[in-house]
Scaffold this active site. Structure first.
Site, PDB file in Angstrom:
ATOM      1  N   TYR A   1       1.036  -0.925   0.116  1.00  0.00           N
ATOM      2  CA  TYR A   1      -0.196   0.510  -0.134  1.00  0.00           C
ATOM      3  C   TYR A   1       0.697   1.563   0.084  1.00  0.00           C
ATOM      4  O   TYR A   1       0.794   2.547  -1.001  1.00  0.00           O
ATOM      5  CB  TYR A   1      -1.288   0.098   1.531  1.00  0.00           C
ATOM      6  CG  TYR A   1      -1.782   1.167   1.217  1.00  0.00           C
ATOM      7  CD1 TYR A   1      -3.161   1.153   0.960  1.00  0.00           C
ATOM      8  CD2 TYR A   1      -1.387   2.671   1.837  1.00  0.00           C
ATOM      9  CE1 TYR A   1      -4.086   2.533   0.498  1.00  0.00           C
ATOM     10  CE2 TYR A   1      -2.597   3.480   1.783  1.00  0.00           C
ATOM     11  CZ  TYR A   1      -3.533   2.981   1.316  1.00  0.00           C
ATOM     12  OH  TYR A   1      -4.518   4.323   1.342  1.00  0.00           O
ATOM     13  N   ASP A   2       1.508   0.967   1.009  1.00  0.00           N
ATOM     14  CA  ASP A   2       2.573   1.829   0.662  1.00  0.00           C
ATOM     15  C   ASP A   2       3.542   2.362  -0.373  1.00  0.00           C
ATOM     16  O   ASP A   2       3.917   3.846  -0.731  1.00  0.00           O
ATOM     17  CB  ASP A   2       3.810   2.117   2.506  1.00  0.00           C
ATOM     18  CG  ASP A   2       3.417   1.765   3.364  1.00  0.00           C
ATOM     19  OD1 ASP A   2       2.324   2.744   3.651  1.00  0.00           O
ATOM     20  OD2 ASP A   2       3.488   1.673   4.825  1.00  0.00           O
TER      21      ASP A   2
ATOM     22  N   SER B   1     -31.721  15.747  16.930  1.00  0.00           N
ATOM     23  CA  SER B   1     -30.973  14.901  17.946  1.00  0.00           C
ATOM     24  C   SER B   1     -31.775  14.293  18.863  1.00  0.00           C
ATOM     25  O   SER B   1     -33.055  13.882  17.739  1.00  0.00           O
ATOM     26  CB  SER B   1     -30.852  16.036  19.559  1.00  0.00           C
ATOM     27  OG  SER B   1     -32.061  16.848  18.969  1.00  0.00           O
TER      28      SER B   1
ATOM     29  N   LYS C   1     -24.987   3.832  20.892  1.00  0.00           N
ATOM     30  CA  LYS C   1     -25.119   5.274  20.906  1.00  0.00           C
ATOM     31  C   LYS C   1     -23.936   5.673  20.870  1.00  0.00           C
ATOM     32  O   LYS C   1     -22.885   5.848  22.028  1.00  0.00           O
ATOM     33  CB  LYS C   1     -26.048   5.551  21.480  1.00  0.00           C
ATOM     34  CG  LYS C   1     -25.897   7.410  21.967  1.00  0.00           C
ATOM     35  CD  LYS C   1     -27.072   7.866  22.056  1.00  0.00           C
ATOM     36  CE  LYS C   1     -27.334   9.694  21.991  1.00  0.00           C
ATOM     37  NZ  LYS C   1     -25.841  10.227  22.544  1.00  0.00           N
TER      38      LYS C   1
ATOM     39  N   LYS D   1     -34.685   2.953  16.698  1.00  0.00           N
ATOM     40  CA  LYS D   1     -35.608   3.272  15.463  1.00  0.00           C
ATOM     41  C   LYS D   1     -36.703   2.496  14.899  1.00  0.00           C
ATOM     42  O   LYS D   1     -36.316   1.378  14.754  1.00  0.00           O
ATOM     43  CB  LYS D   1     -33.967   3.480  14.520  1.00  0.00           C
ATOM     44  CG  LYS D   1     -33.505   4.502  15.214  1.00  0.00           C
ATOM     45  CD  LYS D   1     -31.396   4.947  13.637  1.00  0.00           C
ATOM     46  CE  LYS D   1     -31.206   5.840  14.521  1.00  0.00           C
ATOM     47  NZ  LYS D   1     -30.000   6.199  13.586  1.00  0.00           N
TER      48      LYS D   1
HETATM   49  C1  9MJ Z   1     -25.617   7.915  17.525  1.00  0.00           C
HETATM   50  N1  9MJ Z   1     -24.910   8.755  18.514  1.00  0.00           N
HETATM   51  O1  9MJ Z   1     -24.337   6.591  17.660  1.00  0.00           O
HETATM   52  C2  9MJ Z   1     -28.283   8.316  15.753  1.00  0.00           C
HETATM   53  N2  9MJ Z   1     -26.531   7.510  16.633  1.00  0.00           N
HETATM   54  O2  9MJ Z   1     -30.234   8.713  14.759  1.00  0.00           O
HETATM   55  C3  9MJ Z   1     -26.742   6.631  16.400  1.00  0.00           C
HETATM   56  N3  9MJ Z   1     -27.285   8.594  16.919  1.00  0.00           N
HETATM   57  C4  9MJ Z   1     -28.922   9.392  15.794  1.00  0.00           C
HETATM   58  N4  9MJ Z   1     -28.689   6.792  15.427  1.00  0.00           N
HETATM   59  C5  9MJ Z   1     -31.022  10.136  14.312  1.00  0.00           C
HETATM   60  N5  9MJ Z   1     -26.589   5.278  16.348  1.00  0.00           N
HETATM   61  C6  9MJ Z   1     -30.323  10.917  15.336  1.00  0.00           C
HETATM   62  C7  9MJ Z   1     -29.284  11.300  15.344  1.00  0.00           C
END
Ligand code: 9MJ
Length: 378
Positions: free
Chosen positions: A37-38, A83, A117, A291
């Protein structure tokens, strides 16, 4: 070599390097050794040095950073960056699920996508004709800062998309974060050099993106995990999980922890399962995001103020809390070693109540400059 064959060689090298970096950083399946790669990278650098008129912002060589900017410009998010609302208990999560079902048609079947998250910085990437043209912070959700020069240095962000079928305009959203190992190495280096250390990986990631000099950003171990998409073509995807699978084929890093489940019981099981593995992950997470997976149902559910009704963040117990220092006691061990112990106003953190903390030794007290009555972070 003639100019035209040299130019062809340059294009071939860029294409190969983009592909190898995708295999390495996103798929985690490199097919050539690092030295190869390098070698390809240096060959490309040589051609670009010889022909500055062929330089291009989407060349793999641009990841090393460029001359500093004098200021950040602002970027308006055409589709606001939302948010998430938070919940902190099983009961609150069940309430969320009840509200979702209450707004959908009776008995409407749907799924929840579950993902960690990440505790980083929310970022938007804009691609036009498959080429990265802009990176921006979330800011207040409507207006953020242009950090294109910095996002180009992040290895897991494609400068050019892989595969095919992307819309003319594609906006991808996700979180830029610093994996723990890179954070530890960065702080170790800072300590060796006598410079300031970062408090946690999130601060380190934020500080790294706030640089006008992208060469500094390039030296920081950042990654981006993508969790959302805004496309010029509305009917490209039918589910959140399907969109993420496509993002991965186009070259983006997405979470390997993504799971699609049938109901809220499975969401709770997912939460417990990931909470128990929290410390083993390569990066910090502060909860789970659930979600509604079906995009048509997301549309039907819509938004309240600035948060979607189809998503929720189930936060983990905090690992840091604020409290006050009441007293310091000196413990004498069996060997005669004296250890100062902080007596704290009891605080619930990381799932336990903390009222004592070791201050290690007098040097550490001096370094921290702690005084009785101080507000401290546990
Ligand atoms: C984070 N912070 O991991 C969302 N997020 O979806 C994930 N933030 C998000 N989804 C819609 N996995 C608005 C924020």
């Amino acid at each position: 070599m003639s100019d035209s064959s040299l130019r062809a060689r340059l294009e071939a090298l860029r294409k190969q390097l983009h592909e190898h970096s995708y295999r390495y950083y996103v798929l985690d399946e490199p097919i050539i050794p690092d030295v190869e790669y390098d070698r390809l990278f240096r060959e490309l650098q040589d051609i670009e040095r010889e022909h500055p008129e062929w330089r291009s912002d989407d060349s793999p060589t641009q990841r090393v950073g460029a001359e500093p900017l004098s200021s950040f410009s602002q970027v308006r998010h055409e589709t606001p960056m939302l948010s998430l609302d938070n919940v902190f208990s099983e009961q609150e999560l069940r309430d969320f699920d009840r509200r979702v079902r209450g707004r959908l048609d009776d008995g409407q079947a749907f799924h929840y996508a579950c993902e960690p998250k990440l505790d980083g910085i929310a970022v938007s990437l804009l691609y036009v004709d498959g080429v990265l043209v802009r990176g921006a912070t979330r800011g207040d959700g409507r207006v953020g800062e242009d950090i294109t020069h910095n996002v180009r240095t992040v290895d897991s962000i494609p400068l050019k998309l892989q595969g095919e079928g992307w819309p003319v305009e594609l906006e991808v959203r996700g979180e830029i974060y610093m994996p723990r190992q890179g954070f530890e190495a960065l702080n170790m280096r800072a300590r060796e050099e006598g410079s300031k250390t970062f408090v946690n990986p999130r601060n380190a990631a934020a500080g790294s993106l706030r640089q006008l000099d992208s060469r500094i950003t390039a030296s920081r171990p950042l990654e981006m995990c993508c969790y959302g998409v805004v496309a010029s073509d509305d009917n490209l995807f039918s589910s959140h999980s399907g969109a993420l699978a496509q993002l991965k084929r186009w070259g983006f890093l997405t979470s390997v922890e993504l799971a699609v489940v049938d109901d809220i019981e499975a969401c709770l099981a997912y939460y417990e399962q990931l909470l128990s593995r929290r410390d083993q992950l390569a990066y910090d997470i502060d909860g789970i995001v659930f979600k509604v997976d079906e995009l048509a149902l997301q549309e039907q559910l819509g938004f309240v103020s600035r948060a979607p009704r189809w998503a929720i963040a189930h936060k983990f117990p905090a690992q840091e809390e604020v409290t006050t220092l009441r007293d310091v006691e000196f413990q004498v061990g069996r060997t005669g070693a004296v250890t100062p112990v902080a007596k704290l106003e009891p605080v619930f953190v990381g799932g336990v109540t903390v009222s004592n903390a070791t201050l290690h030794n007098l040097d550490e007290i001096e370094r921290l400059g702690v005084k009785l009555g101080d507000t401290v972070i546990v």
